[in-house]
Design a protein around this motif. Structure first.
Motif, PDB file in Angstrom:
ATOM      1  N   GLY A   1       0.797  -1.228   0.000  1.00 19.58           N
ATOM      2  CA  GLY A   1       0.000   0.000   0.000  1.00 19.58           C
ATOM      3  C   GLY A   1       0.829   1.277   0.000  1.00 19.58           C
ATOM      4  O   GLY A   1       0.486   2.243  -0.698  1.00 19.58           O
TER       5      GLY A   1
ATOM      6  N   ASP B   1      -3.927   3.789   7.547  1.00 19.86           N
ATOM      7  CA  ASP B   1      -3.445   2.562   8.181  1.00 19.86           C
ATOM      8  C   ASP B   1      -3.775   2.637   9.666  1.00 19.86           C
ATOM      9  O   ASP B   1      -3.812   3.719  10.249  1.00 19.86           O
TER      10      ASP B   1
ATOM     11  N   VAL C   1      -4.765  -4.112   2.493  1.00 17.01           N
ATOM     12  CA  VAL C   1      -4.386  -4.662   3.802  1.00 17.01           C
ATOM     13  C   VAL C   1      -3.854  -6.082   3.654  1.00 17.01           C
ATOM     14  O   VAL C   1      -4.027  -6.725   2.615  1.00 17.01           O
TER      15      VAL C   1
ATOM     16  N   ALA D   1     -11.182  -3.618   7.441  1.00 14.83           N
ATOM     17  CA  ALA D   1     -10.904  -2.434   6.616  1.00 14.83           C
ATOM     18  C   ALA D   1     -12.105  -2.104   5.732  1.00 14.83           C
ATOM     19  O   ALA D   1     -12.492  -0.940   5.584  1.00 14.83           O
TER      20      ALA D   1
ATOM     21  N   THR E   1      -4.047  -9.860  -2.080  1.00 13.45           N
ATOM     22  CA  THR E   1      -4.138 -11.196  -2.690  1.00 13.45           C
ATOM     23  C   THR E   1      -5.143 -12.001  -1.875  1.00 13.45           C
ATOM     24  O   THR E   1      -4.983 -12.155  -0.660  1.00 13.45           O
TER      25      THR E   1
ATOM     26  N   GLN F   1       8.837  -6.962  -3.903  1.00 15.41           N
ATOM     27  CA  GLN F   1       9.633  -6.167  -2.969  1.00 15.41           C
ATOM     28  C   GLN F   1      11.069  -6.122  -3.470  1.00 15.41           C
ATOM     29  O   GLN F   1      11.578  -7.101  -4.016  1.00 15.41           O
TER      30      GLN F   1
ATOM     31  N   LYS G   1      -3.677 -13.955  -9.782  1.00 11.74           N
ATOM     32  CA  LYS G   1      -2.577 -13.668  -8.852  1.00 11.74           C
ATOM     33  C   LYS G   1      -2.069 -14.951  -8.183  1.00 11.74           C
ATOM     34  O   LYS G   1      -0.863 -15.227  -8.137  1.00 11.74           O
TER      35      LYS G   1
ATOM     36  N   CYS H   1       4.608 -13.342   0.992  1.00  5.51           N
ATOM     37  CA  CYS H   1       3.637 -13.639  -0.078  1.00  5.51           C
ATOM     38  C   CYS H   1       3.667 -15.083  -0.552  1.00  5.51           C
ATOM     39  O   CYS H   1       2.721 -15.829  -0.310  1.00  5.51           O
TER      40      CYS H   1
ATOM     41  N   ASP I   1       0.731 -17.690   0.011  1.00  3.75           N
ATOM     42  CA  ASP I   1      -0.163 -17.734  -1.153  1.00  3.75           C
ATOM     43  C   ASP I   1      -0.309 -19.160  -1.689  1.00  3.75           C
ATOM     44  O   ASP I   1      -1.403 -19.555  -2.097  1.00  3.75           O
TER      45      ASP I   1
HETATM   46  P1  NAD Z   1       1.824  -5.586   5.176  1.00  4.44           P
HETATM   47  O1  NAD Z   1       1.590  -6.406   6.377  1.00  4.44           O
HETATM   48  O2  NAD Z   1       3.166  -5.001   4.915  1.00  4.44           O
HETATM   49  O3  NAD Z   1       0.782  -4.376   5.131  1.00  4.44           O
HETATM   50  C1  NAD Z   1      -0.560  -4.475   5.504  1.00  4.44           C
HETATM   51  C2  NAD Z   1      -0.944  -3.164   6.180  1.00  4.44           C
HETATM   52  O4  NAD Z   1      -2.357  -3.150   6.412  1.00  4.44           O
HETATM   53  C3  NAD Z   1      -0.281  -2.966   7.538  1.00  4.44           C
HETATM   54  O5  NAD Z   1       0.428  -1.738   7.541  1.00  4.44           O
HETATM   55  C4  NAD Z   1      -1.447  -2.959   8.525  1.00  4.44           C
HETATM   56  O6  NAD Z   1      -1.228  -2.100   9.631  1.00  4.44           O
HETATM   57  C5  NAD Z   1      -2.560  -2.452   7.639  1.00  4.44           C
HETATM   58  N1  NAD Z   1      -3.917  -2.746   8.139  1.00  4.44           N
HETATM   59  C6  NAD Z   1      -4.377  -3.878   8.745  1.00  4.44           C
HETATM   60  N2  NAD Z   1      -5.672  -3.739   9.046  1.00  4.44           N
HETATM   61  C7  NAD Z   1      -6.053  -2.505   8.635  1.00  4.44           C
HETATM   62  C8  NAD Z   1      -7.278  -1.794   8.650  1.00  4.44           C
HETATM   63  N3  NAD Z   1      -8.392  -2.328   9.169  1.00  4.44           N
HETATM   64  N4  NAD Z   1      -7.304  -0.540   8.149  1.00  4.44           N
HETATM   65  C9  NAD Z   1      -6.191   0.010   7.619  1.00  4.44           C
HETATM   66  N5  NAD Z   1      -4.990  -0.617   7.564  1.00  4.44           N
HETATM   67  C10 NAD Z   1      -4.935  -1.871   8.063  1.00  4.44           C
HETATM   68  O7  NAD Z   1       1.384  -6.501   3.936  1.00  4.44           O
HETATM   69  P2  NAD Z   1       1.797  -6.319   2.405  1.00  4.44           P
HETATM   70  O8  NAD Z   1       3.032  -7.083   2.128  1.00  4.44           O
HETATM   71  O9  NAD Z   1       1.725  -4.884   2.045  1.00  4.44           O
HETATM   72  O10 NAD Z   1       0.617  -7.117   1.702  1.00  4.44           O
HETATM   73  C11 NAD Z   1      -0.700  -6.590   1.618  1.00  4.44           C
HETATM   74  C12 NAD Z   1      -1.472  -7.421   0.621  1.00  4.44           C
HETATM   75  O11 NAD Z   1      -0.894  -7.277  -0.665  1.00  4.44           O
HETATM   76  C13 NAD Z   1      -1.466  -8.921   0.900  1.00  4.44           C
HETATM   77  O12 NAD Z   1      -2.687  -9.471   0.496  1.00  4.44           O
HETATM   78  C14 NAD Z   1      -0.353  -9.422   0.002  1.00  4.44           C
HETATM   79  O13 NAD Z   1      -0.496 -10.781  -0.330  1.00  4.44           O
HETATM   80  C15 NAD Z   1      -0.549  -8.537  -1.207  1.00  4.44           C
HETATM   81  N6  NAD Z   1       0.641  -8.335  -2.035  1.00  4.44           N
HETATM   82  C16 NAD Z   1       1.836  -8.034  -1.444  1.00  4.44           C
HETATM   83  C17 NAD Z   1       2.947  -7.867  -2.231  1.00  4.44           C
HETATM   84  C18 NAD Z   1       4.289  -7.615  -1.601  1.00  4.44           C
HETATM   85  O14 NAD Z   1       5.294  -7.662  -2.323  1.00  4.44           O
HETATM   86  N7  NAD Z   1       4.391  -7.356  -0.313  1.00  4.44           N
HETATM   87  C19 NAD Z   1       2.859  -7.950  -3.618  1.00  4.44           C
HETATM   88  C20 NAD Z   1       1.611  -8.213  -4.192  1.00  4.44           C
HETATM   89  C21 NAD Z   1       0.503  -8.407  -3.389  1.00  4.44           C
END
Ligand code: NAD
Length: 446
Positions: free
Chosen positions: A12, A30, A83, A102, A121, A150, A207, A263, A267
């Motif tokens: 995000g 957040d 999230v 959320a 995802t 990442q 995905k 991930c 996943d």
């Molecule tokens: P992360 O844990 O780094 O981030 C998630 C964020 O959501 C946290 O900062 C958390 O505080 C926040 N959060 C939780 N509940 C909340 C709420 N109710 N309101 C607002 N914020 C809230 O996770 P991430 O790595 O960013 O992954 C997020 C999603 O994206 C997952 O589904 C993941 O599979 C997907 N994704 C991640 C990547 C990656 O490279 N990290 C790539 C593609 C997809």
């Protein structure tokens, strides 16, 4: 456009910053006040190349803000749900409680006519739940899975391979939803990024299927590594030759310690659980095998370390290069490197871990390990060195310089990235994975 990004983690925060750099007015929301505090001051709460520059730009233009207050999203045209969807603590399924919280919280503030876009995802069928959490609102829904990696997340967001829009094409509102997404991504579409429109179920599955394929490729080459070790062949040469076939390709064909992170592992487990629920046994069995080959690599590296020490690492000083789950990130979620470090520590080794970026994340969580920011301090007096995360600085280590510091010139190159001949010429015993060397052929640590 006015856009909100709900959930400002690895996905995000990058998404919010890149959208602002495209000219949109973005508010990131957040629940983690500390993270929001950092982001609001223009600091990245985690290491991601290029993110801090984008955050600073966003602050400078006044187009990027961060908050813990959901009511600030009320004026937005589009809301992205970013999230976490981690693995449940008790099973392989994805935990959707953050997504539910959320979405429900967003539902209370999103204005009529705005578009809610899922990016997290999720298992196939999740959109049905999201709809129910949005019940009573007059918002539209789309699913736009994210493929950023990442370490290259900023570049991946600014120049993605593709944009996938999952929509309900039978819905009269679908054209308006597509228009909104096209407006969000206008600069990318203008630059020629392919855009695929599909059903919700297909978007959800794309995905998971893509991640399952990448995991399969990695576990496949790791299975080949095991075969190479048994047959006295070299998997690095095998992979290089295989990868020259354009139908196969070189990417994700490097044998080694395997994948980790927030991930891929969760996943493929979620994918397995989905397959079971849908009664598709082949995918369940397949993903189970991919997972077990991957996790098996960690045990294999710990075994090699023990064998190199004459049967046990107990009492030995072991330097571990790498704590992050992969290079160019400070993310230690399900880190293969830390998994191996913990196995060695519980077998009685004195393990000292170093990493260019991830030490701060790791040291509080793993008090049984010693952490050193400087590679030199980590390696001083080591009987054995393990290269577990292939950071550029470890790939280019000078074997002569390192030889001056360690007690034993024994290296486990668990990512197969070192030039073994150069290291051997410098007096090192180097053990890779699938490189055809049996431990009995290499000298013990002492
Ligand atoms: P992360 O844990 O780094 O981030 C998630 C964020 O959501 C946290 O900062 C958390 O505080 C926040 N959060 C939780 N509940 C909340 C709420 N109710 N309101 C607002 N914020 C809230 O996770 P991430 O790595 O960013 O992954 C997020 C999603 O994206 C997952 O589904 C993941 O599979 C997907 N994704 C991640 C990547 C990656 O490279 N990290 C790539 C593609 C997809």
């Amino acid at each position: 456009m006015k856009i909100s990004v709900i959930g400002c983690g690895y996905l995000g925060a990058v998404h919010a910053a890149t959208l602002a750099s495209m000219g949109h007015e973005v508010v990131g929301v957040d629940t983690d006040a500390e993270k929001v505090g950092h982001l609001a001051r223009g600091f990245a709460p985690f290491f991601e190349p290029g993110l801090e520059e984008l955050l600073e730009d966003g602050r400078g233009t006044g187009r990027l803000a961060f908050t813990t207050e959901m009511d600030l999203v009320a004026g937005c045209d589009v809301h992205f749900l970013c999230v976490g969807t981690p693995q449940s603590k008790t099973s392989e399924v994805a935990d959707l409680t953050y997504l539910e919280a959320a979405t429900r919280s967003l539902a209370a503030h999103a204005r009529a006519g705005s578009v809610v876009v899922g990016k997290s995802t999720v298992p196939v069928g999740t959109v049905r739940h999201v709809r129910s959490w949005l019940a009573g609102t007059d918002v539209q829904l789309a699913w736009n899975p994210e493929f950023l990696r990442q370490g290259t997340a900023v570049k991946d967001s600014l120049v993605p391979d593709r944009l996938v829009y999952g929509v309900d094409e039978a819905d009269a509102a679908a054209p308006a939803v597509l228009r909104a997404l096209d407006e969000v991504y206008a600069p990318l579409l203008h630059a020629g990024v392919p855009r695929l429109v599909c059903s919700f179920a297909t978007a959800e599955l794309i995905k998971s299927a893509a991640n399952a394929y990448l995991a399969t490729k990695l576990s496949y080459i790791n299975a080949m590594a095991e075969l190479c070790d048994a047959a006295g062949a070299d998997v690095t040469q095998l992979a290089a030759a295989m990868g020259l076939d354009p139908r196969i390709g070189q990417r994700y064909l490097a044998a080694g310690l395997g994948f980790g992170g927030g991930c891929l592992p969760k996943d493929i487990r979620s994918f397995r659980a989905q397959a079971r629920e849908l009664d598709v046994a082949s995918v369940d069995t397949w993903m189970g095998l991919v997972d077990s080959i991957n996790v098996g690599q960690r045990a294999r590296v710990a075994e090699i370390a023990a064998e190199l020490c004459g049967g046990t690492v107990a009492g030995r000083r072991v330097a571990v290069l790498g704590a992050a789950f992969k290079p160019d990130t400070d993310d230690i979620r399900d880190s293969p490197a830390l998994d191996v470090a913990l196995r060695l520590a519980s077998a009685g080794a004195h393990v000292v871990v170093t990493d260019p970026k991830a030490i701060n994340n790791a040291w509080l969580r793993y008090p049984q390990l010693q952490f050193e920011a400087a590679l030199r301090n980590a390696c001083e007096g080591a009987d054995l060195v393990l290269l577990l995360t292939e950071w550029a600085e470890y790939r280019t280590l000078n074997p002569h310089e390192l030889a001056e510091i360690v007690a034993g010139r024994v290296m486990v190159d668990a990512r197969n990235v070192l030039d073994r001949d150069v290291w051997r010429e410098a007096g090192w015993t180097v053990h890779g994975l699938g490189t055809g060397t049996q431990v009995s052929e290499t000298a013990p640590a002492r």
